[in-house]
Design a protein around this motif. Structure first.
Motif, PDB file in Angstrom:
ATOM      1  N   ASP A 129       0.808  -1.223   0.000  1.00 20.51           N
ATOM      2  CA  ASP A 129       0.000   0.000   0.000  1.00 20.51           C
ATOM      3  C   ASP A 129       0.840   1.271   0.000  1.00 20.51           C
ATOM      4  OD1 ASP A 129      -2.210  -1.479  -0.121  1.00 20.51           O
ATOM      5  OD2 ASP A 129      -2.825  -1.177   1.980  1.00 20.51           O
ATOM      6  N   ASN A 130       1.893   1.307   0.855  1.00 25.87           N
ATOM      7  CA  ASN A 130       2.698   2.540   0.927  1.00 25.87           C
ATOM      8  C   ASN A 130       3.465   2.775  -0.379  1.00 25.87           C
ATOM      9  OD1 ASN A 130       4.319   0.363   1.399  1.00 25.87           O
ATOM     10  ND2 ASN A 130       5.676   1.433   2.845  1.00 25.87           N
ATOM     11  N   GLN A 131       3.905   1.665  -1.004  1.00 28.23           N
ATOM     12  CA  GLN A 131       4.600   1.820  -2.291  1.00 28.23           C
ATOM     13  C   GLN A 131       3.612   2.332  -3.350  1.00 28.23           C
ATOM     14  OE1 GLN A 131       5.803  -2.298  -2.456  1.00 28.23           O
ATOM     15  NE2 GLN A 131       7.967  -1.717  -2.385  1.00 28.23           N
ATOM     16  N   LEU A 132       2.408   1.803  -3.302  1.00 34.55           N
ATOM     17  CA  LEU A 132       1.394   2.222  -4.273  1.00 34.55           C
ATOM     18  C   LEU A 132       1.094   3.710  -4.106  1.00 34.55           C
ATOM     19  CD1 LEU A 132      -0.623   1.158  -6.498  1.00 34.55           C
ATOM     20  CD2 LEU A 132      -2.334   1.283  -4.705  1.00 34.55           C
ATOM     21  N   ASN A 133       0.961   4.150  -2.873  1.00 36.07           N
ATOM     22  CA  ASN A 133       0.675   5.569  -2.628  1.00 36.07           C
ATOM     23  C   ASN A 133       1.772   6.455  -3.191  1.00 36.07           C
ATOM     24  OD1 ASN A 133      -1.723   5.144  -1.440  1.00 36.07           O
ATOM     25  ND2 ASN A 133      -0.900   5.053   0.656  1.00 36.07           N
ATOM     26  N   ASP A 134       2.991   6.025  -3.016  1.00 36.82           N
ATOM     27  CA  ASP A 134       4.129   6.791  -3.506  1.00 36.82           C
ATOM     28  C   ASP A 134       4.094   6.864  -5.050  1.00 36.82           C
ATOM     29  OD1 ASP A 134       6.771   7.938  -3.622  1.00 36.82           O
ATOM     30  OD2 ASP A 134       7.445   5.938  -4.256  1.00 36.82           O
ATOM     31  N   VAL A 135       3.874   5.726  -5.659  1.00 34.42           N
ATOM     32  CA  VAL A 135       3.821   5.709  -7.138  1.00 34.42           C
ATOM     33  C   VAL A 135       2.618   6.520  -7.618  1.00 34.42           C
ATOM     34  CG1 VAL A 135       3.518   4.225  -9.160  1.00 34.42           C
ATOM     35  CG2 VAL A 135       5.028   3.512  -7.311  1.00 34.42           C
ATOM     36  N   PHE A 136       1.510   6.450  -6.866  1.00 31.49           N
ATOM     37  CA  PHE A 136       0.294   7.146  -7.277  1.00 31.49           C
ATOM     38  C   PHE A 136       0.518   8.658  -7.360  1.00 31.49           C
ATOM     39  CE2 PHE A 136      -4.018   8.890  -6.395  1.00 31.49           C
ATOM     40  CZ  PHE A 136      -4.626   8.419  -7.547  1.00 31.49           C
ATOM     41  N   VAL A 137       1.247   9.201  -6.379  1.00 31.37           N
ATOM     42  CA  VAL A 137       1.516  10.643  -6.385  1.00 31.37           C
ATOM     43  C   VAL A 137       2.313  11.018  -7.638  1.00 31.37           C
ATOM     44  CG1 VAL A 137       2.748  12.497  -5.184  1.00 31.37           C
ATOM     45  CG2 VAL A 137       1.437  10.810  -3.878  1.00 31.37           C
ATOM     46  N   ARG A 138       3.329  10.226  -7.910  1.00 27.26           N
ATOM     47  CA  ARG A 138       4.164  10.541  -9.089  1.00 27.26           C
ATOM     48  C   ARG A 138       3.392  10.285 -10.393  1.00 27.26           C
ATOM     49  NH1 ARG A 138       8.577   7.270  -9.088  1.00 27.26           N
ATOM     50  NH2 ARG A 138       8.005   6.079  -7.255  1.00 27.26           N
ATOM     51  N   PHE A 139       2.515   9.284 -10.345  1.00 29.43           N
ATOM     52  CA  PHE A 139       1.690   8.980 -11.518  1.00 29.43           C
ATOM     53  C   PHE A 139       0.757  10.157 -11.836  1.00 29.43           C
ATOM     54  CE2 PHE A 139      -2.727   7.612 -12.359  1.00 29.43           C
ATOM     55  CZ  PHE A 139      -2.599   7.305 -13.695  1.00 29.43           C
ATOM     56  N   LYS A 140       0.127  10.737 -10.814  1.00 25.70           N
ATOM     57  CA  LYS A 140      -0.786  11.872 -11.034  1.00 25.70           C
ATOM     58  C   LYS A 140      -0.028  13.073 -11.594  1.00 25.70           C
ATOM     59  CE  LYS A 140      -5.101  10.901  -9.837  1.00 25.70           C
ATOM     60  NZ  LYS A 140      -6.299  11.197 -10.595  1.00 25.70           N
ATOM     61  N   ASP A 141       1.169  13.256 -11.078  1.00 27.63           N
ATOM     62  CA  ASP A 141       1.995  14.364 -11.540  1.00 27.63           C
ATOM     63  C   ASP A 141       2.318  14.194 -13.032  1.00 27.63           C
ATOM     64  OD1 ASP A 141       3.763  16.609 -11.274  1.00 27.63           O
ATOM     65  OD2 ASP A 141       5.409  15.155 -11.425  1.00 27.63           O
ATOM     66  N   LEU A 142       2.665  12.972 -13.397  1.00 34.50           N
ATOM     67  CA  LEU A 142       2.983  12.692 -14.794  1.00 34.50           C
ATOM     68  C   LEU A 142       1.729  12.834 -15.662  1.00 34.50           C
ATOM     69  CD1 LEU A 142       5.147  11.608 -16.812  1.00 34.50           C
ATOM     70  CD2 LEU A 142       4.269   9.334 -16.326  1.00 34.50           C
ATOM     71  N   ALA A 143       0.604  12.305 -15.144  1.00 41.93           N
ATOM     72  CA  ALA A 143      -0.639  12.323 -15.912  1.00 41.93           C
ATOM     73  C   ALA A 143      -1.119  13.745 -16.177  1.00 41.93           C
ATOM     74  CB  ALA A 143      -1.709  11.529 -15.179  1.00 41.93           C
ATOM     75  N   ASP A 144      -0.788  14.667 -15.281  1.00 39.23           N
ATOM     76  CA  ASP A 144      -1.153  16.061 -15.500  1.00 39.23           C
ATOM     77  C   ASP A 144      -0.415  16.638 -16.694  1.00 39.23           C
ATOM     78  OD1 ASP A 144      -3.086  16.797 -13.768  1.00 39.23           O
ATOM     79  OD2 ASP A 144      -1.716  17.310 -12.123  1.00 39.23           O
ATOM     80  N   ARG A 145       0.749  16.092 -16.967  1.00 41.73           N
ATOM     81  CA  ARG A 145       1.571  16.622 -18.050  1.00 41.73           C
ATOM     82  C   ARG A 145       1.394  15.842 -19.349  1.00 41.73           C
ATOM     83  NH1 ARG A 145       6.739  15.590 -16.498  1.00 41.73           N
ATOM     84  NH2 ARG A 145       6.281  14.721 -14.467  1.00 41.73           N
TER      85      ARG A 145
END
Ligand SMILES: CC(=O)SCCNC(=O)CCNC(=O)[C@H](O)C(C)(C)COP(=O)(O)OP(=O)(O)OC[C@H]1O[C@@H](n2cnc3c(N)ncnc32)[C@H](O)[C@@H]1OP(=O)(O)O
Ligand SMILES: CC(C)C(=O)C(=O)O
Ligand SMILES: [Mn+2]
Length: 520
Positions: A351-367
């Protein structure tokens, strides 16, 4: 004819579909499409208009000989020469059909300058002639939906008496509405003597976007043949789309209790082949066969889909020949979809790894418009030492009419700056040669694709590069207002990803996914 629940599918992709400006198919392509239609369970294939050209004649003749199950039909105007030529082409089919037509509305009657009685006589003569040649004759009053009702009833009766076995009612200009489409068929069934002994067909065009609705309304009123094309190909806005009618009858059998003989699992393949050979790509959001028809990007939809596909899907992708629902990862996606997608890619995250990737994923998806599998792999392996081993530092390209094109490239490779000048056949080729010189590798270039994201000469170019090395595939993407810079970055990006994949596969192991645990 006693009413049955079986609706015949008459495919006219090779005749009306091919009339789309620019959709001309080669002889071999027509034969291939006819075979696919036959295998899919189409009842009648309208293979062409034999009098139109030698090529059309040859295509109809060969399709007639090669087709195993379906009836093969050719189109003919209301004259003996057309009908004879059509018969010559279809006669070798297991089940040949002649389809003859004439425009019956006031506008169309004016073209050959025939009055109502003269046209009625022409219909009698030509349908009789066709029926003397062929057991199975279809007759169409072109522009039926704009023909006076009394006259339509009169000429349909003449055609039936002359031996027509199918009467097709075309909405040639896509003018009718569902209510009228149904009423017209009902009126003909009620008013025309002998109407219950033949099959009524519906042939709709999509000028007002109502072709499928009109066809289904006609079926509910008693039509038992639907004329349609794959992907709705056809003149102007196209014909009724076969896949829409067939899937509507399948999915809403509860309120439309009719069946077709179509193997729906073949739909996607035929659609793709028709799109390729006709050169008419399918719009992304096209019902049933569009790229996005079974794709879900928003988090709430994706979460629902993962819990129960019926939450957001009324048919299974497998029913039309797709292997699975496509969860498109983008800025609207949530954790549930991200976890599922990563699992598919071989990453089972805590779960904690997923949360970390999720934050970076959203950042990338915005771009980025769409986040591809390779982007996700890069995200979860970002801390890995092999990530971004190659970096673009400087690129200067000289191009123009006086070749050869030259690229001066500086890259950082594993922390060390390297420079080279290379030439090539065009600026992109020169740049790729420079990359290969600085970082030699055995990967082959599979795809190089450029698309403009915005309009105008300052548009962002998005470049995709796909590389293949011993079964491993890596895709790199980049966007820049300079197409050559975007190309260089996409190429270098693809190499970096390939290197990640290479390192994650154990020696001699050619599995193509990377496991997060292995990486950890
Ligand atoms: C709604 C539809 O989809 S109808 C089918 C439309 N498809 C096509 O037209 C594709 C194939 N067509 C062709 O290759 C050509 O038009 C041909 C070979 C059929 C005819 O070519 P041409 O002889 O040069 O005629 P042209 O195309 O200029 O005009 C059509 C002729 O057919 C006549 N015509 C049109 N429909 C019919 C009909 N149903 N019955 C009899 N004659 C007709 C027209 O009155 C006109 O005749 P005219 O030259 O004596 O005035
Ligand atoms: C030839 C006829 C059936 C036709 O395609 C039309 O009227 O749209
Ligand atoms: Mn048509």
């Amino acid at each position: 004819m006693p009413q049955t629940d079986r609706v015949k599918i008459f495919d006219t992709t090779l005749r009306d579909g091919e009339q789309s400006p620019g959709a001309t198919m080669t002889h071999e392509e027509k034969l291939e499409i006819a075979q696919l239609l036959d295998e899919m369970g189409v009842d009648i294939i309208e293979a062409g208009f034999p009098i139109a050209s030698e090529g059309d004649f040859r295509a109809v003749s060969e399709i007639a000989k090669a087709t195993r199950n379906a009836s093969v039909c050719g189109l003919a105007r209301a004259n003996f020469k057309d009908i004879d030529r059509c018969w010559e082409a279809v006669r070798h089919a297991k089940a040949p059909r002649i389809h003859t037509f004439i425009g019956t509305s006031p506008l169309h009657r004016a073209i050959p300058n025939l009055d109502m009685d003269q046209m009625a006589e022409r219909i009698h003569e030509t349908v009789t002639h066709a029926r003397n040649l062929c057991e199975d004759v279809q007759w169409s009053p072109m522009d039926a939906t704009r023909t006076e009702h009394d006259y339509l009833c009169r000429v349909v009766e003449i055609a039936i008496k002359a031996g027509a076995t199918t009467i097709n009612i075309p909405d040639t200009v896509g003018y009718t509405a569902p209510r009228e489409s149904a009423a017209l068929i009902r009126m003909l069934l009620e008013r025309v003597p002998g109407a219950d002994a033949i099959t009524f067909a519906t042939h709709c065009h999509n000028d007002l976007g109502m072709a499928t609705a009109n066809s289904l309304a006609a079926v509910e009123a008693g039509a038992r043949q639907v004329e349609c094309t794959i992907n709705g190909l056809g003149e102007r806005a196209g014909n009724t789309a076969l896949e829409e009618v067939v899937m509507a009858l399948k999915v809403r059998h509860d309120i439309m209790p009719y069946r077709t003989g179509i193997d729906t699992t073949k739909i996607m393949n035929v659609s793709r082949r028709v799109a390729t050979v006709s050169g008419f790509p399918v719009q992304f959001n096209k019902a049933i066969v569009g790229k996005n028809a079974f794709a879900h990007e928003s988090g709430i939809h994706q979460d629902g889909m993962l819990k129960n596909a019926e939450t957001f899907e009324i048919m299974r992708p497998q029913d039309v020949g797709l292997s699975e629902t496509n969860l498109v990862m983008g800025k609207h996606s949530g954790r549930a979809a991200l976890r599922s997608k990563l699992r598919e890619l071989g990453f089972d995250l805590a779960d904690n790894q997923l949360n970390d990737v999720f934050v970076r994923f959203k950042d990338l998806a915005d771009r980025k418009k769409e986040v591809f599998d390779e982007d996700l792999i890069a995200l979860v392996t970002q801390n890995d030492a092999s990530a971004d081993r190659l970096k673009l530092k400087h690129l200067r390209v000289v191009c123009g009419t006086e070749g050869p094109q030259t690229a001066d490239l500086t890259m950082e490779i594993d922390g060390e700056e390297k420079k080279v000048t290379a030439t090539g056949d065009g600026p992109v080729d020169a740049t790729f040669n420079a990359v290969r010189t600085l970082f030699p590798h055995g990967a082959t270039l599979q795809v190089y694709q450029v698309a403009a994201v915005t309009e105008g000469t300052d548009a962002q170019a998005t470049v995709s590069v796909r590389l293949e090395e011993q079964g491993r595939i890596a895709t790199g993407q980049s966007a820049d207002t300079d197409t050559v810079v975007a190309s260089a970055k996409a190429y270098i990006n693809a190499i970096n990803r390939l290197l990640v994949r290479r390192e994650k596969s154990a020696p001699g192991d050619d599995t193509k996914t990377v496991s997060y645990r292995d990486a950890g």
